[in-house]
Design an enzyme around this catalytic site. Structure first.
Site, short mmCIF file in Angstrom:
data_model
loop_
_atom_site.label_atom_id
_atom_site.label_comp_id
_atom_site.label_asym_id
_atom_site.label_seq_id
_atom_site.Cartn_x
_atom_site.Cartn_y
_atom_site.Cartn_z
N ASP A 1 -1.17 1.19 -3.86
CA ASP A 1 -2.21 0.36 -4.41
C ASP A 1 -3.71 0.77 -4.88
O ASP A 1 -4.26 0.09 -5.16
CB ASP A 1 -2.28 -1.03 -3.80
CG ASP A 1 -3.04 -0.75 -2.34
OD1 ASP A 1 -3.11 0.49 -1.94
OD2 ASP A 1 -3.67 -1.50 -1.73
N ASP B 1 -2.57 6.13 -3.32
CA ASP B 1 -1.37 5.70 -2.82
C ASP B 1 -1.03 4.50 -3.75
O ASP B 1 -1.33 4.17 -4.80
CB ASP B 1 -1.51 5.13 -1.41
CG ASP B 1 -2.64 3.93 -1.49
OD1 ASP B 1 -3.51 3.86 -2.17
OD2 ASP B 1 -2.90 3.43 -0.31
N ASP C 1 -5.81 2.15 -3.08
CA ASP C 1 -6.93 1.95 -2.60
C ASP C 1 -7.45 3.24 -1.76
O ASP C 1 -8.39 3.37 -0.91
CB ASP C 1 -7.18 0.53 -1.47
CG ASP C 1 -6.05 0.81 -0.54
OD1 ASP C 1 -5.29 1.87 -0.54
OD2 ASP C 1 -6.33 0.10 0.46
N SER D 1 0.63 -1.30 -0.02
CA SER D 1 -0.05 0.00 -0.04
C SER D 1 0.68 1.17 -0.05
O SER D 1 1.52 1.60 -0.77
CB SER D 1 -1.03 0.00 1.18
OG SER D 1 -1.92 0.93 1.06
#
EC number: 5.4.2.10
Length: 452
Positions: free
Chosen positions: A243, A241, A245, A101
């Site tokens: 990833d 960010d 999400d 992440s």
């Protein structure tokens, strides 16, 4: 949380803590736990972000999945919510995302999604951990017939892009937008999606090299995007960010619009449209006091959970709420997807701007944020962060600071779910007071359990 799984899957320094050997075990045992009751051949989707360690870990994880007879579909680089969406839409047995992440490139992580597109329940994670720790691996080992096969599923990214575009219910022609894809997973989709929606784009953080994910770009470093918004005279900036999400925005003046403000803006719009389930928004203990006051004034109820989007989602599922999220930028629209989705959130925010005809600064001005300060104190190890609140000196200083605030603010001290950090946060009516409170607590924490 278990021995290996934290609040967001298994995390650690790649090739040091999260090794190829561990990835193989997670694939083998995780795949077995998630597919043991399948009648046909199980099908698992695997995606990753742009970290250099992603290919190494994906290769090992996929080998583990294949070894227990699972058909694996490799999505390549894709946003975490893309994996969740495709698993549910296509009826796959499970999905796995390899990402850490917003963490730096040296870290990586592995998280699982069930066939319903949701992150795994604690019970399933504990079942996987028990198999990892067992003295002997007694799972089946087919030698030829019964082994899984690996398939490329690159069109999965295009399917996810098509889904995102449908949620706009129109286009964004006439809007000047700066996108920041954090040199991460969103670089495979964000430009294409927003260009197809006819926004006038400037894109930064779009040149991943395996090492530069989240480096001075993305939702945790929106300063470069804010500067670019002002330079280009854009209407807003949208930062994801690693990833994708999460979403953090900036308005046309380069002012940051965090998850609290975005949730308020979208929540108020949904309420007006009669589309906010039970007139309620689900958020966490990290959300600002000013955000809660604005919700109250707008006639929106709030339900507060522990930190972590998984807890927000659990509450939403349990009580049939459809919108919630975190100050950090995770926003969950259960009418569309099962997990936090930065690009989906960005589309919904732009949709509110389009439908109301208001600028982002105008929409965000309805929330007056209390001064807030958050300091991450690096502690000796994960055991230290978990036992921090049992240390008498730390208990004492928190109690003293709470007394000094006299009910006009709040203090939150909690361990990070993914790193050896203790997070010290406070809100108060003035910057001076909030600085004094946080700095005083941090000084004691560092003295007692900090890394010397």
């Amino acid at each position: 949380m278990g021995k290996y799984f934290g609040t967001d899957g298994v995390r650690g320094e790649a090739n040091v803590e999260l090794t190829p050997e561990m990835a193989f075990k997670l694939g083998r045992f995780g795949g077995y736990v998630l597919s043991q009751h399948e009648l046909g051949t199980p099908k698992v989707y695997v995606g990753r972000d742009t970290r250099i360690s992603g290919q190494m870990l994906a290769s090992s994880l996929i080998s583990g999945l294949l070894s227990v007879g699972i058909e694996v579909y490799d999505l390549g680089v894709i946003a975490t919510p893309g994996v969740a969406y495709l698993v549910k839409k296509d009826g796959a047995s499970a999905g796995v995302m390899i990402s850490a992440s917003h963490n730096p490139a040296l870290d990586n992580g592995i998280k699982f999604f069930g066939g319903d597109g949701y992150k795994l329940e604690d019970e399933k994670e504990l079942e996987i951990e028990a198999l990892i720790d067992a003295e002997e691996d007694t799972l089946p080992r087919p030698s030829a017939q019964g082994l899984g096969m690996l398939h490329d599923y690159i069109e999965g990214v295009r399917k996810y892009q098509a889904f995102l575009k449908t949620t706009a219910e129109g286009n964004f022609e006439g809007y000047k937008v700066v996108l920041d894809t954090a040199n991460g997973a969103a670089y495979t989709s964000a430009r294409a999606v927003f260009a197809d929606l006819e926004a006038n784009l400037t894109v930064i953080g779009e040149n991943p090299d395996g090492l530069n994910i989240n480096v001075k770009v993305g939702s945790t470093h929106p300063e470069a995007m804010a500067k670019k918004v002002v330079e280009t005279g854009s209407d807003l900036g949208l930062a994801f960010d690693g990833d994708a999400d999460r979403l953090i925005a900036v308005d046309e003046n380069g002012e940051i619009v965090d998850g609290d403000k975005i949730m308020f803006i979208v929540g108020k719009y949904l309420l007006g449209q009669g589309k906010l389930a039970q007139d309620t928004l689900v958020t966490t203990v990290m959300s600002n006091l000013g955000f809660h006051l604005a919700l109250e004034e707008a006639g929106i109820n709030s339900v507060i959970t522990a930190v972590g989007d998984r807890y927000v989602v659990e509450e939403m599922k349990k009580n049939n709420y459809n919108f919630g999220g975190e100050q950090s930028g995770h926003m969950i629209f259960l009418d569309y997807n099962t997990t936090g989705d930065g690009q989906l959130s960005a589309i919904q925010l732009l949709k509110v701007m389009r439908e109301t005809g208001k600028s982002l600064s105008e929409l965000a001005s309805e929330v007056t944020i209390y001064p807030q300060k958050l300091v991450n104190v690096r502690v000796k190890d994960n055991a230290a962060k978990k036992s921090a609140m049992d240390v008498p000196a730390i208990q004492k200083v928190i109690s003293e600071m709470e007394t000094s605030m006299n009910g006009k603010g709040r203090i939150l001290v909690r361990p990070s779910g993914t790193e050896p950090l203790l997070r010290v946060m406070a809100e108060a009516p003035t910057h001076e007071e909030v600085n004094h409170v946080v700095d005083t607590i941090v000084e004691v924490v560092e003295a007692e359990i900090g890394v010397k």
